[in-house]
Design an enzyme around this catalytic site. Structure first.
Site, PDB file in Angstrom:
ATOM      1  N   GLU A  44      -2.173  -4.156   7.887  1.00  0.00           N
ATOM      2  CA  GLU A  44      -0.732  -4.358   7.707  1.00  0.00           C
ATOM      3  C   GLU A  44      -0.062  -3.605   8.847  1.00  0.00           C
ATOM      4  O   GLU A  44       0.016  -2.374   8.837  1.00  0.00           O
ATOM      5  CB  GLU A  44      -0.275  -3.810   6.357  1.00  0.00           C
ATOM      6  N   ARG A  48       7.760  -0.873  12.426  1.00  0.00           N
ATOM      7  CA  ARG A  48       8.486   0.372  12.685  1.00  0.00           C
ATOM      8  C   ARG A  48       8.587   0.642  14.177  1.00  0.00           C
ATOM      9  O   ARG A  48       9.269   1.592  14.591  1.00  0.00           O
ATOM     10  CB  ARG A  48       7.787   1.546  11.984  1.00  0.00           C
ATOM     11  N   LYS A 132       4.260  -4.723  -4.225  1.00  0.00           N
ATOM     12  CA  LYS A 132       3.954  -3.409  -3.681  1.00  0.00           C
ATOM     13  C   LYS A 132       4.640  -2.344  -4.536  1.00  0.00           C
ATOM     14  O   LYS A 132       5.727  -2.583  -5.075  1.00  0.00           O
ATOM     15  CB  LYS A 132       4.467  -3.340  -2.239  1.00  0.00           C
TER      16      LYS A 132
END
Length: 324
Positions: A44, A48, A132
């Site tokens: 994943e 960012r 999640k």
């Protein structure tokens, strides 16, 4: 609610999804190689940094069998960028209905973050099967997940945030956990230093932790290969030498196999381990839906759980009850 996708099935098989932050695209392929050789062919890649999109592209092109997705996705523009780069799934830190709807329209799997019953309720309405749970440890950890999973028993969780080798097992042994997201084996300082051998080593250790967690979740179950009256099976399992046994599986004289709880002491109706709360009062069809075991048939009280046509299915039922 729809069945889990291939992506979710693969997540469950792996047990751990590496959460990656890449500052420089030059690190993408060496990292992907370390992940593949370390036995965790998945990543994943978080949005960012500005290197995220190109890193996803490089990894997806060079390793087409690798499950590469985009994390920390905050806008529909980032969804488009991730898809264009070849991402196979999207992960967002919170529940954003706009992003969920957009991903569903685009036909890409979305795993939004949910930490409250209200967010979980929205996810269920959207037809999601997996969400999640972030930040996992800070948001209440496994206890919070268990509390939310009770009313929403068809949903499964992917906790991320604060997961490490010391707490991984307690998450994975709960049957509502699909997998865990983790970054301890792909720490930024290791990536920046180019220490991909160490990353590969940590990946292998993570895989071993997953395998150990799965193996340990099978403990507590006594399996008999030949028919015996249930009283005798329970009597055997209450022997002091078998004090960790919580469930017994044995052939039925009517065909199939039985799953039975073990009382704390003979003559007691209090079990060593409670049955999953969501099983209370379930009819056969609902039990089959919850357990995904099509031959399961619910029995009449809190001690005699169910019967199943095959030994393997009966053991699966006991494992589900043991992990819960």
């Amino acid at each position: 609610m729809k069945e889990m996708s291939y992506i979710a099935d693969k997540f469950e098989e792996l047990g751990v999804v590496p959460v990656v932050v890449l500052e420089n695209t030059k690190d993408a392929l060496p990292l992907a190689k370390a992940l593949m050789e370390g036995g965790l062919p998945c990543a994943e890649v978080t949005f960012r940094t500005e290197a995220a999109q190109e890193s996803i592209r490089l990894m997806a092109q060079e390793y087409p069998d690798m499950l590469v997705g985009a994390g920390t996705v905050l806008t529909t523009k980032q969804v488009d960028e991730a898809i264009e780069a070849g991402a196979k799934f999207i992960v967002s830190p919170g529940f954003d209905p706009e992003i969920v709807d957009y991903c569903q329209e685009k036909g890409i799997e979305i795993f939004p973050g949910c930490v409250s019953p209200s967010e979980v309720a929205q996810a269920v309405k959207k037809g999601l099967k997996v969400v999640k749970f972030f930040p996992a440890e800070q948001a209440g950890g496994i206890d919070m997940i268990k509390a939310m999973a009770a009313p929403y028993h068809e949903l499964r969780f992917m906790p991320t945030g604060g997961i490490n080798p010391n707490n991984l097992e307690k998450y994975l042994t709960f049957n509502k956990i699909l997998c865990c997201g983790g970054s301890w084996m792909v720490k930024g300082d290791l990536v920046k230093a180019g220490d991909f051998d160490k990353i590969q080593e940590l990946k292998k250790e993570a895989k071993e932790l997953v395998e150990n967690a799965i193996e340990n979740s099978k403990e507590g179950i006594m399996i008999f290969e030949q028919f015996m009256p249930w009283e005798e099976a329970v009597l055997t399992s209450t022997n002091p030498k078998a004090e960790k046994i919580n469930f017994v599986v044995f052939p039925s004289n009517r065909g199939g196999f039985c799953v039975h709880t073990v009382p704390k002491e003979l003559g007691s109706f209090e079990n060593r381990k409670s049955l999953p709360k969501e099983w209370a009062g379930l009819r056969d069809e609902k039990l089959q839906e919850v357990s995904k075991i099509k031959t399961a048939k619910f029995c009449h009280n809190a001690c005699f759980i169910c019967t199943a046509e095959t030994r393997e299915d009966a053991i699966k039922m006991a494992e589900i009850a043991q992990r819960t």
